[in-house]
Design an enzyme around this catalytic site. Structure first.
Site, mmCIF file in Angstrom:
data_model
loop_
_atom_site.group_PDB
_atom_site.id
_atom_site.type_symbol
_atom_site.label_atom_id
_atom_site.label_comp_id
_atom_site.label_asym_id
_atom_site.label_seq_id
_atom_site.Cartn_x
_atom_site.Cartn_y
_atom_site.Cartn_z
ATOM 1 N N PHE A 154 41.799 42.234 39.072
ATOM 2 C CA PHE A 154 41.815 40.682 38.663
ATOM 3 C C PHE A 154 41.541 40.638 37.418
ATOM 4 O O PHE A 154 39.786 40.676 37.436
ATOM 5 C CB PHE A 154 41.495 39.511 39.739
ATOM 6 N N VAL A 206 37.409 41.641 41.339
ATOM 7 C CA VAL A 206 37.405 40.661 40.234
ATOM 8 C C VAL A 206 36.417 41.173 39.080
ATOM 9 O O VAL A 206 35.606 41.511 39.469
ATOM 10 C CB VAL A 206 36.861 39.289 40.872
ATOM 11 N N CYS A 207 36.955 41.063 37.680
ATOM 12 C CA CYS A 207 36.211 41.452 36.638
ATOM 13 C C CYS A 207 34.866 40.571 36.341
ATOM 14 O O CYS A 207 35.216 39.547 36.409
ATOM 15 C CB CYS A 207 37.126 41.706 35.661
ATOM 16 N N ILE A 208 33.720 41.462 36.411
ATOM 17 C CA ILE A 208 32.808 40.402 36.211
ATOM 18 C C ILE A 208 32.522 39.690 35.094
ATOM 19 O O ILE A 208 32.256 38.630 35.031
ATOM 20 C CB ILE A 208 31.220 41.303 36.441
ATOM 21 N N ALA A 254 34.879 37.043 35.092
ATOM 22 C CA ALA A 254 34.641 36.111 36.011
ATOM 23 C C ALA A 254 33.688 35.024 35.531
ATOM 24 O O ALA A 254 33.583 33.974 35.897
ATOM 25 C CB ALA A 254 34.204 36.770 37.179
#
Lengths: 130, 144
Positions: A39, A77-79, A82
């Protein structure tokens, strides 16, 4: 076939997340492997457990969480994306001094390397977004 | 296409193409695309960038974001050579349709280690037809 999936849009505004979910489910039902769903961009907003859509509407986050539980799909989820958008797990909330986290069950936060790895490991990387 | 074509030999580098289609500041796609490129550079894959549609505006020179309160990240494109990202394809028709020429683009170069570190341009302006051919040769395409 081993598939990687990229979701670049958040829930509800765009159909991308729904389409990615339907695609992932159909692929698994046909016996393919979904190596990872990554994501990115506003797609990270699919990973908050705090959405409360009307009861007669689909719950996109729950769909993903259930898919992860049933089929052991890795939802990442891409940090960096995010953090910009306020999606935090417990560790990140602590590290950033925030008073709450909101990551949904079945999702995990990790780096962009996970996207590149999906491109390398998967036979096909399929992107959903505008 | 056979399914094993994409992977090639185990451990071999894959051909990655990052397709940039959006203007640099109206949305975050350009910035977050660049972030993927920089992280991805560490994976020693065969990396190419394509600029088409409004994506050509990403590498226009003399950008200033003072009036919009956004970070001007355009200098980062000039550092791509240091990350061994040296193949930037710009679609000629996309430039022409926007009244741009090669002279409007930043000077982005790399030092060619196979040619005594000679400084060479990273930007290649290619036709739409050639861009299609470049895309058809990739293993992984990430479009932003």
């Amino acid at each position: 076939m081993k598939l990687g999936i990229v979701v670049n849009e958040g829930p509800y505004t765009h159909q991308a997340s729904d389409s990615a979910y339907q695609f992932a489910k159909a692929a698994i039902d046909k016996g393919h492997e979904v190596f990872r769903v990554f994501f990115y961009h506003d797609g990270v907003n699919n990973g908050t457990r705090l959405t409360v859509p009307p009861q007669d509407e689909r719950n996109i986050q729950k769909n993903w969480t259930e898919l992860a539980a049933q089929s052991n799909v890795d939802l990442v989820v891409c940090i960096a994306a995010a953090q910009r958008r306020g999606i935090l797990d417990e560790n990140e909330a602590k590290r950033q001094g925030k008073d709450a986290d909101n990551i949904a069950p079945g999702f995990r936060i990790s780096g962009l390397g996970q996207l590149i790895e999906a491109g390398i490991e998967a036979d096909r990387l399929v992107t959903f977004g505008d | 296409m056979a399914m094993d074509e994409a992977g090639g030999a185990p451990g071999a580098a894959k051909k990655f193409l990052y397709v940039n289609r959006k203007a640099p500041y109206g949305t975050i796609y350009a910035l977050e695309s660049l972030e993927v490129v920089l992280i991805g550079a560490a994976f020693e894959q065969d990396v190419q960038l394509a600029f088409l549609d409004d994506g050509v505006y990403q590498i226009v020179k003399n950008q200033s974001t003072d009036a919009i309160g956004a970070k001007n990240f355009s200098p980062t494109y000039k550092a791509l050579g240091d990350y061994e990202v040296t193949k930037l394809y710009v679609e000629a028709e996309a430039l022409e349709e926007r009244g741009l020429t090669a002279d409007d683009l930043m000077e982005i170069t790399f030092e060619d280690e196979d040619d005594d570190w000679a400084e060479k341009p990273s930007i290649n302006i290619v036709s739409r037809a050639d861009m299609a051919k470049i895309m058809s040769e990739q293993d992984v395409i990430l479009s932003f």
